[in-house]
Design a protein around this motif. Structure first.
Motif, PDB file in Angstrom:
ATOM      1  N   GLU B  69       0.823  -1.332   0.049  1.00  0.00           N
ATOM      2  CA  GLU B  69      -0.064   0.020   0.022  1.00  0.00           C
ATOM      3  C   GLU B  69       0.996   1.121  -0.015  1.00  0.00           C
ATOM      4  O   GLU B  69       1.944   1.169   0.306  1.00  0.00           O
ATOM      5  N   PRO B  70       0.282   2.446  -0.497  1.00  0.00           N
ATOM      6  CA  PRO B  70       1.170   3.624  -0.609  1.00  0.00           C
ATOM      7  C   PRO B  70       1.245   4.270   0.833  1.00  0.00           C
ATOM      8  O   PRO B  70       0.368   3.964   1.621  1.00  0.00           O
ATOM      9  N   LEU B  71       2.208   5.061   0.891  1.00  0.00           N
ATOM     10  CA  LEU B  71       2.269   5.985   2.406  1.00  0.00           C
ATOM     11  C   LEU B  71       1.044   6.600   2.617  1.00  0.00           C
ATOM     12  O   LEU B  71       0.775   7.230   1.791  1.00  0.00           O
ATOM     13  N   SER B  72       0.395   6.235   3.784  1.00  0.00           N
ATOM     14  CA  SER B  72      -0.942   7.023   4.115  1.00  0.00           C
ATOM     15  C   SER B  72      -0.667   7.452   5.442  1.00  0.00           C
ATOM     16  O   SER B  72       0.103   6.985   6.276  1.00  0.00           O
ATOM     17  N   VAL B  73      -1.827   8.361   5.751  1.00  0.00           N
ATOM     18  CA  VAL B  73      -1.744   8.933   7.206  1.00  0.00           C
ATOM     19  C   VAL B  73      -2.996   8.267   7.718  1.00  0.00           C
ATOM     20  O   VAL B  73      -4.177   8.010   7.218  1.00  0.00           O
ATOM     21  N   GLU B  74      -3.060   8.161   9.030  1.00  0.00           N
ATOM     22  CA  GLU B  74      -4.306   7.668   9.921  1.00  0.00           C
ATOM     23  C   GLU B  74      -5.183   8.935  10.130  1.00  0.00           C
ATOM     24  O   GLU B  74      -4.250   9.999  10.719  1.00  0.00           O
ATOM     25  N   LEU B  75      -6.236   9.077  10.170  1.00  0.00           N
ATOM     26  CA  LEU B  75      -7.366  10.092  10.185  1.00  0.00           C
ATOM     27  C   LEU B  75      -8.108   9.510  11.191  1.00  0.00           C
ATOM     28  O   LEU B  75      -8.908   8.642  11.014  1.00  0.00           O
ATOM     29  N   GLY B  76      -8.520  10.487  12.135  1.00  0.00           N
ATOM     30  CA  GLY B  76      -9.458  10.201  13.160  1.00  0.00           C
ATOM     31  C   GLY B  76      -9.290  11.084  14.437  1.00  0.00           C
ATOM     32  O   GLY B  76      -8.139  11.816  14.613  1.00  0.00           O
ATOM     33  N   PRO B  77     -10.255  10.866  15.591  1.00  0.00           N
ATOM     34  CA  PRO B  77      -9.874  11.791  16.854  1.00  0.00           C
ATOM     35  C   PRO B  77      -8.383  11.382  17.330  1.00  0.00           C
ATOM     36  O   PRO B  77      -8.068  10.331  17.288  1.00  0.00           O
ATOM     37  N   GLY B  78      -7.990  12.346  18.023  1.00  0.00           N
ATOM     38  CA  GLY B  78      -6.709  12.201  18.626  1.00  0.00           C
ATOM     39  C   GLY B  78      -5.641  12.942  17.925  1.00  0.00           C
ATOM     40  O   GLY B  78      -4.438  12.847  18.169  1.00  0.00           O
ATOM     41  N   LEU B  79      -5.780  13.350  16.794  1.00  0.00           N
ATOM     42  CA  LEU B  79      -4.769  13.968  15.838  1.00  0.00           C
ATOM     43  C   LEU B  79      -4.381  15.364  16.398  1.00  0.00           C
ATOM     44  O   LEU B  79      -3.139  15.693  16.438  1.00  0.00           O
ATOM     45  N   ILE B  80      -5.399  15.972  16.961  1.00  0.00           N
ATOM     46  CA  ILE B  80      -4.961  17.273  17.674  1.00  0.00           C
ATOM     47  C   ILE B  80      -4.226  17.287  18.796  1.00  0.00           C
ATOM     48  O   ILE B  80      -4.575  16.131  19.624  1.00  0.00           O
ATOM     49  N   SER B  81      -3.434  18.332  18.867  1.00  0.00           N
ATOM     50  CA  SER B  81      -2.439  18.059  20.089  1.00  0.00           C
ATOM     51  C   SER B  81      -1.413  17.140  20.034  1.00  0.00           C
ATOM     52  O   SER B  81      -0.716  16.956  20.984  1.00  0.00           O
ATOM     53  N   SER B  82      -1.303  16.563  18.806  1.00  0.00           N
ATOM     54  CA  SER B  82      -0.306  15.396  18.666  1.00  0.00           C
ATOM     55  C   SER B  82       0.873  15.909  18.082  1.00  0.00           C
ATOM     56  O   SER B  82       0.727  17.254  17.319  1.00  0.00           O
ATOM     57  N   ILE B  83       1.966  15.338  18.160  1.00  0.00           N
ATOM     58  CA  ILE B  83       3.181  15.592  17.298  1.00  0.00           C
ATOM     59  C   ILE B  83       3.661  14.710  16.576  1.00  0.00           C
ATOM     60  O   ILE B  83       3.936  13.313  17.422  1.00  0.00           O
ATOM     61  N   PHE B  84       3.835  14.345  15.411  1.00  0.00           N
ATOM     62  CA  PHE B  84       4.225  13.389  14.747  1.00  0.00           C
ATOM     63  C   PHE B  84       5.668  13.584  13.804  1.00  0.00           C
ATOM     64  O   PHE B  84       5.833  14.811  13.745  1.00  0.00           O
ATOM     65  N   ASP B  85       6.047  12.481  13.479  1.00  0.00           N
ATOM     66  CA  ASP B  85       7.327  13.015  12.556  1.00  0.00           C
ATOM     67  C   ASP B  85       7.037  12.729  11.059  1.00  0.00           C
ATOM     68  O   ASP B  85       5.854  13.018  10.834  1.00  0.00           O
ATOM     69  N   GLY B  86       7.660  13.069  10.086  1.00  0.00           N
ATOM     70  CA  GLY B  86       7.385  13.188   8.843  1.00  0.00           C
ATOM     71  C   GLY B  86       6.477  12.014   8.071  1.00  0.00           C
ATOM     72  O   GLY B  86       5.784  12.089   7.218  1.00  0.00           O
ATOM     73  N   ILE B  87       6.735  11.046   8.875  1.00  0.00           N
ATOM     74  CA  ILE B  87       5.798   9.623   8.336  1.00  0.00           C
ATOM     75  C   ILE B  87       4.704   9.537   9.231  1.00  0.00           C
ATOM     76  O   ILE B  87       4.167   8.223   9.376  1.00  0.00           O
ATOM     77  N   GLN B  88       4.204  10.591  10.109  1.00  0.00           N
ATOM     78  CA  GLN B  88       3.188  10.116  11.095  1.00  0.00           C
ATOM     79  C   GLN B  88       3.487   9.428  12.019  1.00  0.00           C
ATOM     80  O   GLN B  88       2.515   8.783  12.607  1.00  0.00           O
ATOM     81  N   ARG B  89       4.597   9.188  12.561  1.00  0.00           N
ATOM     82  CA  ARG B  89       5.000   8.281  13.896  1.00  0.00           C
ATOM     83  C   ARG B  89       4.687   9.376  15.141  1.00  0.00           C
ATOM     84  O   ARG B  89       5.434  10.342  15.076  1.00  0.00           O
TER      85      ARG B  89
END
Ligand SMILES: Nc1ncnc2c1ncn2[C@@H]1O[C@H](COP(=O)(O)OP(=O)(O)OP(=O)(O)O)[C@@H](O)[C@H]1O
Ligand SMILES: [Mg+2]
Lengths: 460, 594
Positions: B69-89
């Motif tokens: 599968e291609p590089l994807s991000v996870e979308l849903g509650p909990g994104l806000i206030s988070s800090i991710f690296d460039g590939i959403q870790r």
């Protein structure tokens, strides 16, 4: 473990060699190159395609041939052995002791490349460091964990300034000084010797670790020196709880070594022939400064670089400025006027100063006086430039007062002795003494409560 | 799909053979450490992979595992206030589990799977739903209601769960589509390189109000618009971006720290939870998502970070929010592309950048916009509006704006805030050069403000800019012959320009009152200066010495207007009164010959 030895050298060019027919070698691995006369050199795998390996030889390829070397790959990256005994010792660019003392028995070996600090684990630098130098402490204060380079020019006294900072740096109220890690890359014997003997004379050496790669030493070794020095700094800071000040000099020489490797690989050159990844490479070094949550120690970095032709837009100072948290710039003009340290206060800036100064840290009036000194100095300097064209007659009495202020500032605030260690309140008091030359109503950057408390008009 | 074998390693680029069945832009895991990578080129049986982690220790013969599968991000509650690296870790989770350094091969889900979110359905079982419809809502933070949308391609009769707390993996709805039953969770995925769909794009018609005077009054940006901030080091790019992240009136902020300093991200992480949203008084962190791939983190993940950020931003836009994305700095992103391109041995364009630099930058900025979102809202109404504004910092080498990244950016963005080294070294902040900067949204914003604050906004800006232009022409002259040689009218121009610069344009980001100025206050501040100017012009016409005009006591009050509290109109009225009185006095003095 037994490592296979290869005698299949294909090409040698610049500081690089290509070896064929290898197996199981990985990117970044350390290579050991043994000459038939017994000499041993070290290399790093830069690229590997099928059974062909490109190796960068730290000590250079002089004397290497297709028939006189055997190469071994050691299954790990470049490492340095550390233990508390390294404190007080002097190493060469290959990490061997050169001070005649006993060999180090390492407690552990650490990969010199380190790993990136998680931004979440960083603590924001905020503790003021008193260097005893007014133009730094008063106007561009340094804080623990900051990276603040000195942009200098050839012939300017950056070495003396760095040594003075290393000797005098203290956090007020905290008894211990800084442990100093000093990394020289391609500097002259004289300059290196200046530091070492200075450290010895002041017994600072007892809390120092020194790495020396001289101008005559292999240039490619310079790529490893700051990484070894930083690995040691991290060990001292995060495992032995020390506050470390690391001085890297001269970053220009480091970058030239990087350019040499890049050119040998025939990479597409960027500005002035430096490789396109110079920014990323420098960031991997400078970003190793900082404070980490939950650790007692800290790493404060002072890289030194001599700007070719005093040009701030040259790629090395330019990219450095894009990574560090401000810069201290030395002025040839002040130097020629005999002013030490010749710090050009207008273009110098410490970006982290705001969180380190003020009530409870330095003094309540610090921010205001720093802004006022800066503004007044800028005004005086502009007026003096105008006077050069139009003559003094063109200046108003007030402008003349500012010109006069700027002169006094050069001679009483910026200029100080190499052994002179001013406390922060001395520095701020000199600031007020100078502002006394100006009418109070023209000190717009200062809150009334502070000018009430500290301002005294000076009668000439 | 088959496993492959590494045949070549060169920095972040790995080439593998045998990955039959893997497509371009699919993800793979490389080597014994299972480092994450993405296939970016296929040439017969050779697959070039950009690896998102440091590749030390990878070598020929090691395995490569396809992920299909291609590089994807996870979308849903909990994104806000988070800090991710460039590939959403999730960097916060990684730092808790693995300590201070980023270790390789860390595998953590981007969003927390165990946390329960209180889901309130917006549909009844039996309703017919279409992609983009709001299925239900979750209070994500005190500031943000997270709207769970029906995924693309899902259409039919729905069965929804009852209001309750669910994890991201729980099924919250089942849809009977024409091809069978589909389960919908609160967690959805989206490939980052593919823009999310909208019903249609509209021309932007609202300002993004930033509270920064030089921006809002002179060079405004619109909601859904694009803007760039080029400038040499230390000229204030990051401070401008932080100011916008703090004070702009967007609902959601996505801040992408792309190849910049770790300490700057730490600063945001430490200060945003303390700063309060001016309207709701809730912590600003409650509307902010951070993507941090600092300069010392792997360069390929830096390339991805921009896409990760923009996809998250689009997701909130689709819910009907006004989103603003800041990217600091797009130059570091372009450099990451250059590095990968060089390793692929592509034919270089200008300064070694790939020839597709311009089109990549354009397609990134093109993901902005003011849009009609797909689907209907919780009340079943169509036509939900959202917007995504993009503000990109540009770091030109040596501050030279003719370099490729700046030039390619200027071809696509509509606002140019040109930061000037000279202004910065005079500590004039924000160091936006008023002569070279521009905004193509002036009219859009002018229309909006005219409705709210009254006429005069556009007129004042034009007048003020004219004064500043005239000043720069006169400066030449003053340098040669001195101030005294100017005509009284021109002396007044110089003085007014100085007031505009020092009392209006200069704005201290670190001063608690000065850091933000409402549109209304901005208008009055500039208006006062221009009233002074026009009053003084009359006086000069009547023969009053400009030097005396420059010394009127009200000028001190004008320099302190910035500190008037919001809504305090009284101060401005008083100043205007003082101006009239004090200037008139000088005119009378003149008349009686004093
Ligand atoms: N609006 C402002 N008010 C007060 N000070 C400012 C303002 N803008 C910038 N500064 C000062 O300028 C310094 C540099 O700003 P900033 O970090 O934003 O530069 P930059 O352009 O992002 O540089 P770099 O390219 O190196 O990241 C800040 O640390 C601060 O001292
Ligand atoms: Mg910045």
């Amino acid at each position: 473990m037994v490592f296979k030895e290869y005698i299949t050298v294909k090409d040698i060019f610049g500081p690089l060699m290509l070896i064929e027919g290898v197996e199981g070698v990985t990117y970044g691995e350390l290579a050991e190159v043994r000459l038939s006369d017994g000499q041993v050199r070290r290399g790093r795998v830069l690229e590997i395609a099928d059974s062909c390996v490109l190796v960068q030889v730290f000590e250079g390829t002089m004397g290497l041939g297709r028939d006189n070397v055997r190469v071994k790959f050691l299954g790990k990256g470049l490492e340095i052995g550390v233990s508390p005994d390294i404190i007080g010792r002097v190493f060469d660019g290959a990490g061997r002791t050169i001070d005649g003392g006993p060999n180090i028995i390492p407690e552990k070996r650490l990969n010199v490349n380190g790993s990136p600090i998680n931004p979440c684990a960083r603590d924001y630098p905020s503790e003021f460091i008193q260097t005893g130098i007014s133009s730094i402490d008063g106007l561009n204060p340094l804080v623990r964990g900051q990276k603040l380079p000195i942009f200098s020019g050839s012939g300017l006294p950056h070495a003396r300034l760095a040594a003075q900072i290393a000797r005098q740096a203290r956090v007020p109220g905290s008894p211990e000084g800084f442990a100093v890690v000093f990394a020289a890359m391609g500097v002259t014997f004289e300059e290196a010797n200046y530091f070492i003997s200075n450290f010895q004379a002041t017994r600072a050496i007892e809390r120092a670790v020194v790495f020396i790669n001289l101008a005559e030493d292999p240039p490619i070794e310079r790529l490893a020196v700051p990484r070894m020095a930083l690995t040691v700094a991290e060990y001292l800071a995060y495992e032995l709880d020390m506050h470390v000040l690391i001085i890297l000099t001269d970053m220009i020489n480091y970058c030239e070594a990087l350019r040499e490797v890049s050119a040998a690989r025939k990479e597409v050159p960027g500005r002035r022939g430096y490789p396109g990844y110079l920014y990323t490479d420098l960031a991997a070094i400078y970003e190793r400064a900082g404070r980490v949550k939950g650790r007692k120690g800290s790493i404060t970095q002072i890289p030194i670089l001599t700007m070719p032709e005093d040009d701030k837009t040259h790629p090395v100072p330019d990219l450095t400025g894009y990574i560090t948290e401000g810069q201290i710039i030395l002025s040839r003009d002040l130097h020629l006027q005999g002013i030490y340290p010749p710090i050009d206060i207008l273009p110098s800036l410490s970006r982290l100063k705001d969180k380190g100064i003020g009530e409870g840290r330095t003094r309540e009036d610090h921010a205001d006086i720093s802004n006022q000194l800066y503004a007044s100095y800028a005004r005086g300097k502009a007026a003096r430039e105008l006077a050069v064209i139009l003559g003094e007659g063109a200046l108003s009495p007030l402008d003349l007062a500012f010109v006069d202020f700027t002169e006094h500032c050069n001679n009483e605030f910026i200029k100080q002795g190499e052994e002179e260690n001013r406390s922060i309140s001395q520095t701020l008091d000199i600031g007020w003494w100078l502002l006394g030359l100006l009418p109070r109503k023209d000190l717009k950057r200062i809150r009334k409560e502070y000018s009430d408390k500290y301002y005294r008009k000076r009668e000439e | 799909m088959k496993e492959g074998t590494v045949i070549k390693v060169s920095g972040p680029l790995v080439v593998a053979r045998g990955l039959t069945g893997t497509n371009i832009y699919d993800m793979v895991r490389v080597g014994v450490q299972k480092l994450l990578g993405e296939v970016i080129e296929i040439r017969s049986d050779e697959y070039s992979i950009q690896v998102y982690e440091e590749t030390e220790g990878i070598g020929p013969g090691q395995p490569v595992y396809p992920m299909g599968e291609p590089l994807s991000v996870e979308l849903g509650p909990g994104l806000i206030s988070s800090i991710f690296d460039g590939i959403q870790r999730p960097l916060d989770v990684i730092s808790l589990r693995l300590g201070s350094y980023i270790a390789r091969g860390a595998e953590y889900t981007s969003l927390d799977r165990t946390k329960r979110w209180h889901f309130i359905p917006a549909r009844k079982s039996g309703d017919n739903i279409r992609p983009g419809d709001i299925l239900g809502t979750v209070k994500e933070t005190a500031l943000i209601e997270h709207r769970i949308m029906v995924p693309q391609g899902v259409e039919g009769k729905v069965t929804v769960v009852a209001e309750d707390a669910y994890t991201l993996d729980d099924v919250v709805a089942e849809v009977e589509t024409s091809t069978g039953k589909v389960s919908v969770k609160m967690l959805q995925k989206w490939p980052v390189r593919k823009p999310r769909q909208v019903t249609k794009k509209l021309p932007p018609d609202q300002p993004l109000i930033t509270g920064q005077r030089v921006i809002d009054t002179f060079f405004p940006v619109a909601k859904g618009g694009t803007s760039c901030v080029p400038g040499p080091f230390g000229s204030g790019k990051t401070v401008v971006q932080h100011q916008l992240a703090k004070w702009s009136d967007a609902d959601i902020i996505v801040f992408v720290g792309c190849g910049e300093r770790g300490n700057e991200m730490a600063d945001v992480l430490l200060s945003f939870p303390e700063l309060k949203d001016p309207k709701s008084h809730e912590p600003l962190m409650g509307r902010t998502v951070l993507v941090a791939n600092t300069s010392n983190m792997p360069v390929a993940a830096r390339e991805a970070s921009i896409f990760t950020g923009i996809t998250i931003a689009e997701y909130y836009r689709d819910m009907g929010y006004n989103v603003a994305l800041m990217a600091d700095s797009t130059s570091r992103w372009a450099e990451a592309m250059r590095e990968i391109s060089c390793r692929l041995e592509e034919m270089p364009g200008e300064e070694g950048f790939p020839t597709y630099l311009g089109s990549r930058l354009a397609s990134f900025y093109e993901r902005s916009g003011s849009v009609v979102c797909m689907g209907s809202d919780a009340q079943g109404e169509e036509g939900r509006r959202g917007s995504l504004s993009i503000i990109g910092a540009v770091s030109p080498p040596g501050g030279d704006l003719s370099e490729p990244v700046t030039q390619a950016t200027l071809r696509t963005v509509k606002v140019f805030w040109s930061l000037d080294d000279r202004l910065a070294s005079q500590r004039h902040f924000p160091a936006v050069n008023w002569l070279t900067s521009y905004s193509l949204y002036q009219q859009v914003v002018g229309r909006f403000v005219a409705n709210k604050i009254g006429a005069g906004w556009d007129e004042n800006r034009t007048k003020a800019l004219r004064v500043l232009q005239r000043e720069s022409e006169l400066e030449e002259l003053v340098r040669l012959v001195g101030m005294e040689a100017l005509s009284p009218e021109d002396m007044l121009v110089m003085e007014t320009a100085k007031m505009i610069r020092e009392d209006f344009l200069h704005q201290n980001a670190y001063h608690e009152l000065d850091t933000y100025t409402s549109l209304e206050k901005q208008f009055h501040m500039l208006d006062v200066i221009l009233k002074f100017y026009s009053k003084a012009q009359d006086a000069v016409d009547k023969g009053v010495d400009p030097l005396r005009l420059m010394g009127v006591p009200v000028k001190d009050k004008i320099s302190n207007m910035r500190l008037a509290s919001e809504g305090d109109m009284e101060t401005f009225r008083r100043i205007e009164g003082d101006i009239a009185r004090q200037v008139d006095e000088l005119v009378e003095d003149r008349a009686v010959g004093i």
